[in-house]
Design a protein around this motif. Sequence first.
Motif, PDB file in Angstrom:
ATOM      1  N   CYS A 120       0.819  -1.205   0.000  1.00 19.25           N
ATOM      2  CA  CYS A 120       0.000   0.000   0.000  1.00 19.25           C
ATOM      3  C   CYS A 120       0.857   1.262   0.000  1.00 19.25           C
ATOM      4  O   CYS A 120       1.771   1.395   0.818  1.00 19.25           O
ATOM      5  CB  CYS A 120      -0.908  -0.071   1.226  1.00 19.25           C
ATOM      6  SG  CYS A 120      -2.162   1.184   1.241  1.00 19.25           S
ATOM      7  N   LEU A 121       0.529   2.196  -0.876  1.00 19.14           N
ATOM      8  CA  LEU A 121       1.306   3.424  -1.030  1.00 19.14           C
ATOM      9  C   LEU A 121       1.073   4.447   0.086  1.00 19.14           C
ATOM     10  O   LEU A 121       2.017   5.099   0.528  1.00 19.14           O
ATOM     11  CB  LEU A 121       0.987   4.065  -2.391  1.00 19.14           C
ATOM     12  CG  LEU A 121       1.774   5.323  -2.741  1.00 19.14           C
ATOM     13  CD1 LEU A 121       3.268   5.029  -2.842  1.00 19.14           C
ATOM     14  CD2 LEU A 121       1.257   5.915  -4.044  1.00 19.14           C
ATOM     15  N   THR A 150      -3.118   1.869  -3.582  1.00 18.15           N
ATOM     16  CA  THR A 150      -2.661   3.190  -3.154  1.00 18.15           C
ATOM     17  C   THR A 150      -3.262   3.609  -1.824  1.00 18.15           C
ATOM     18  O   THR A 150      -2.595   4.225  -1.015  1.00 18.15           O
ATOM     19  CB  THR A 150      -2.993   4.265  -4.200  1.00 18.15           C
ATOM     20  OG1 THR A 150      -4.399   4.450  -4.254  1.00 18.15           O
ATOM     21  CG2 THR A 150      -2.412   3.909  -5.557  1.00 18.15           C
ATOM     22  N   ASP A 151      -4.532   3.318  -1.577  1.00 21.00           N
ATOM     23  CA  ASP A 151      -5.238   3.764  -0.376  1.00 21.00           C
ATOM     24  C   ASP A 151      -5.191   5.287  -0.256  1.00 21.00           C
ATOM     25  O   ASP A 151      -5.294   5.837   0.830  1.00 21.00           O
ATOM     26  CB  ASP A 151      -4.667   3.105   0.881  1.00 21.00           C
ATOM     27  CG  ASP A 151      -5.733   2.770   1.906  1.00 21.00           C
ATOM     28  OD1 ASP A 151      -6.921   3.005   1.624  1.00 21.00           O
ATOM     29  OD2 ASP A 151      -5.382   2.290   2.994  1.00 21.00           O
ATOM     30  N   LEU A 152      -5.001   5.950  -1.399  1.00 18.50           N
ATOM     31  CA  LEU A 152      -4.925   7.412  -1.392  1.00 18.50           C
ATOM     32  C   LEU A 152      -6.329   8.005  -1.335  1.00 18.50           C
ATOM     33  O   LEU A 152      -7.311   7.289  -1.388  1.00 18.50           O
ATOM     34  CB  LEU A 152      -4.178   7.913  -2.630  1.00 18.50           C
ATOM     35  CG  LEU A 152      -2.708   7.512  -2.710  1.00 18.50           C
ATOM     36  CD1 LEU A 152      -2.112   7.992  -4.027  1.00 18.50           C
ATOM     37  CD2 LEU A 152      -1.923   8.055  -1.533  1.00 18.50           C
ATOM     38  N   GLY A 153      -6.374   9.308  -1.249  1.00 17.93           N
ATOM     39  CA  GLY A 153      -7.642  10.018  -1.169  1.00 17.93           C
ATOM     40  C   GLY A 153      -7.649  10.997  -0.007  1.00 17.93           C
ATOM     41  O   GLY A 153      -8.582  11.775   0.149  1.00 17.93           O
ATOM     42  N   ASP A 162      -2.461   9.552  -9.506  1.00 24.14           N
ATOM     43  CA  ASP A 162      -1.007   9.460  -9.676  1.00 24.14           C
ATOM     44  C   ASP A 162      -0.395   8.290  -8.907  1.00 24.14           C
ATOM     45  O   ASP A 162       0.764   7.947  -9.105  1.00 24.14           O
ATOM     46  CB  ASP A 162      -0.334  10.752  -9.182  1.00 24.14           C
ATOM     47  CG  ASP A 162      -0.701  11.962 -10.015  1.00 24.14           C
ATOM     48  OD1 ASP A 162      -1.209  11.781 -11.143  1.00 24.14           O
ATOM     49  OD2 ASP A 162      -0.494  13.095  -9.541  1.00 24.14           O
ATOM     50  N   GLY A 163      -1.164   7.675  -8.033  1.00 23.02           N
ATOM     51  CA  GLY A 163      -0.622   6.717  -7.084  1.00 23.02           C
ATOM     52  C   GLY A 163       0.074   5.512  -7.670  1.00 23.02           C
ATOM     53  O   GLY A 163       1.233   5.223  -7.339  1.00 23.02           O
ATOM     54  N   LEU A 164      -0.608   4.774  -8.533  1.00 24.86           N
ATOM     55  CA  LEU A 164       0.004   3.556  -9.067  1.00 24.86           C
ATOM     56  C   LEU A 164       1.221   3.849  -9.939  1.00 24.86           C
ATOM     57  O   LEU A 164       2.200   3.105  -9.901  1.00 24.86           O
ATOM     58  CB  LEU A 164      -1.023   2.725  -9.835  1.00 24.86           C
ATOM     59  CG  LEU A 164      -1.978   1.918  -8.959  1.00 24.86           C
ATOM     60  CD1 LEU A 164      -2.987   1.171  -9.816  1.00 24.86           C
ATOM     61  CD2 LEU A 164      -1.250   0.954  -8.044  1.00 24.86           C
TER      62      LEU A 164
END
Length: 198
Positions: A120-121, A150-153, A162-164
């Motif tokens: 996970c990023l 990514t678990d971004l947000g 942009d995460g991956l």
Amino acid sequence: MDAANEAHEAEPKPGRKLPLWAQLQLELREAGLPLPPIEVLNPDGTVRPALRQVLQVIARHGLVLATGHLGRDEIMAVVQAAREEGVQHIVITHPDYPTQNLSFEDQQALARQGAYLERCLAPIVSGKVSWEHTFEAIRATGPAHSFLSTDLGQPQNPPVEDGLALFADRLLEAGFSEEEVRVMAVTNTVRLATGGRA
């Protein structure tokens, strides 16, 4: 909150900013919607009968079991019970995050049981997990047992879109091959999404 081992993180303390998920839990409690942590183990460490029922449903329908924010001992017991009940697709949710913090040996044992380990990023870019630790964990279990997320947000993190690409670039810079990155970013996620077909 989905796991008892993180209950302490949802308690407001002076001078400490709550994680976004804990802020949401607090808002729900203040709105009169108490959500107690879910216990998956009995006091003696055995899995609860209700969990076995859920695992049977997961197995019967070919669903994916994700360990969420369970702690180490819970993860190990739940995965063993899941295999006993016939669950075929298991995701170990961010095994390197501090509240899970599974050793490389634990991760290898879970991979031998056929589990996929989520890399996970968000914990990396937030400084909770180092890039080097992530690279070592992937090498310890192998790309065939890892997948990227990514678990971004969150407002302070890079944009979701942009995460991956950011993750893939860093893996390539660290010496992973394009094929290994493809396996983690595409092949394994497709396998999970399609019930084992890649």
